[in-house]
Design a protein around this motif. Sequence first.
Motif, PDB file in Angstrom:
ATOM      1  N   MET A  46      53.427  69.077  45.029  1.00 53.00           N
ATOM      2  CA  MET A  46      52.854  67.861  44.464  1.00 53.00           C
ATOM      3  C   MET A  46      51.898  68.198  43.317  1.00 53.00           C
ATOM      4  O   MET A  46      51.894  67.530  42.276  1.00 53.00           O
ATOM      5  CB  MET A  46      52.109  67.077  45.561  1.00 53.00           C
ATOM      6  N   ALA A  47      51.112  69.252  43.482  1.00 53.42           N
ATOM      7  CA  ALA A  47      50.179  69.669  42.429  1.00 53.42           C
ATOM      8  C   ALA A  47      50.930  70.087  41.169  1.00 53.42           C
ATOM      9  O   ALA A  47      50.433  69.897  40.051  1.00 53.42           O
ATOM     10  CB  ALA A  47      49.314  70.829  42.929  1.00 53.42           C
ATOM     11  N   ALA A  48      52.136  70.628  41.331  1.00 55.02           N
ATOM     12  CA  ALA A  48      52.897  71.150  40.193  1.00 55.02           C
ATOM     13  C   ALA A  48      53.345  70.060  39.224  1.00 55.02           C
ATOM     14  O   ALA A  48      53.629  70.343  38.057  1.00 55.02           O
ATOM     15  CB  ALA A  48      54.111  71.931  40.695  1.00 55.02           C
ATOM     16  N   VAL A  49      53.416  68.809  39.681  1.00 59.29           N
ATOM     17  CA  VAL A  49      53.874  67.733  38.784  1.00 59.29           C
ATOM     18  C   VAL A  49      52.715  67.112  38.003  1.00 59.29           C
ATOM     19  O   VAL A  49      52.922  66.200  37.204  1.00 59.29           O
ATOM     20  CB  VAL A  49      54.632  66.628  39.557  1.00 59.29           C
ATOM     21  N   ASN A  50      51.509  67.614  38.213  1.00 60.93           N
ATOM     22  CA  ASN A  50      50.334  67.013  37.573  1.00 60.93           C
ATOM     23  C   ASN A  50      50.430  67.021  36.046  1.00 60.93           C
ATOM     24  O   ASN A  50      50.206  66.007  35.384  1.00 60.93           O
ATOM     25  CB  ASN A  50      49.066  67.744  38.023  1.00 60.93           C
ATOM     26  N   THR A  51      50.788  68.172  35.477  1.00 59.73           N
ATOM     27  CA  THR A  51      50.808  68.294  34.019  1.00 59.73           C
ATOM     28  C   THR A  51      51.804  67.335  33.359  1.00 59.73           C
ATOM     29  O   THR A  51      51.406  66.519  32.516  1.00 59.73           O
ATOM     30  CB  THR A  51      51.114  69.739  33.606  1.00 59.73           C
TER      31      THR A  51
END
Length: 307
Positions: free
Chosen positions: A190-195
């Motif tokens: 989930m954190a990886a889609v932040n950018t």
Amino acid sequence: MALAAILMEQTVVMCLFLLLGYLMGKLGWVTQKGSGEITNLLVRIVVPAAIINSFFVERTPERLLQFGVSAVLICAAALLSMVLSQIIFRRHPVENFGVAFSNVGFIGIPLITAVLGEKAVFYIAFYSVLVGVLQWTWGVYTITGDKQHVSPRKILTNPATIAMGLALLVFIPGWGARLPVVLTRPVSMMAAVNTPLAMVVMGCYLAGADLRSVFSDRFNWWASFVRLVLISAATAALFCLVPPAFAEARTAVFIAAITPIGVNTATLAHLFGKDSAKAVAMVCLSTILSVFTMPLMMLLAGWLWGL
């Protein structure tokens, strides 16, 4: 020099996502209502996941020290920003609020992840919490001029505050590096889609803005200059006092501090019946200009710090 080059490269990459969001907004693939819903997902789930994910590391005395030092740097950067904003924009509440708070969640965290790695978010996790607390106290009072609108409940229920609490519950007992993958991987994914998600939604907001008014208002340019250049340069000078042993923490906090005016400026201006169109214009212009100013400020910082 190397960090500035990396930052420039990552800024260009993020601009491509920004352009994608702009095109999607112009083509009607994402409506303004949809942009708001994506923002809700970012604020409530994705950014908190990035904060928690950065604490999935082994607890060591060195990391505790680095976290403490970064918290001090964050407080210093935030205080400097608020003081300068108050001095320059005392009679302009929306500009005062906007210039005081950088876009840590939507631009700071993605940039730091790209430049220093996802675990470097550890250094600025407290930044998101502090910005949330200050926005709902000093910030709300600045916009409204009325202490009755200050909401302790908003501080406690802020997603960044909750995420920080959960992260510390994992990190302090030393569980961060020992949790099973079945628990850590969903958070990491989930954190990886932040950018990409954060920049696409910023592009959608740009698509809905009147770009003529964004570029024609000289006061927007002045607010952007103070946020992106004056405050950034002052922060770089202040951080000359930081010992080389804390160079990575200093760099992470500095990147977060030089980001453009935060999206919450428009959100809270609308919530309290202020000039939300002006707020949106400031956010958009400072975001566009930050593509050029952030690498330049990183170069300035490198020169001041002797890197």
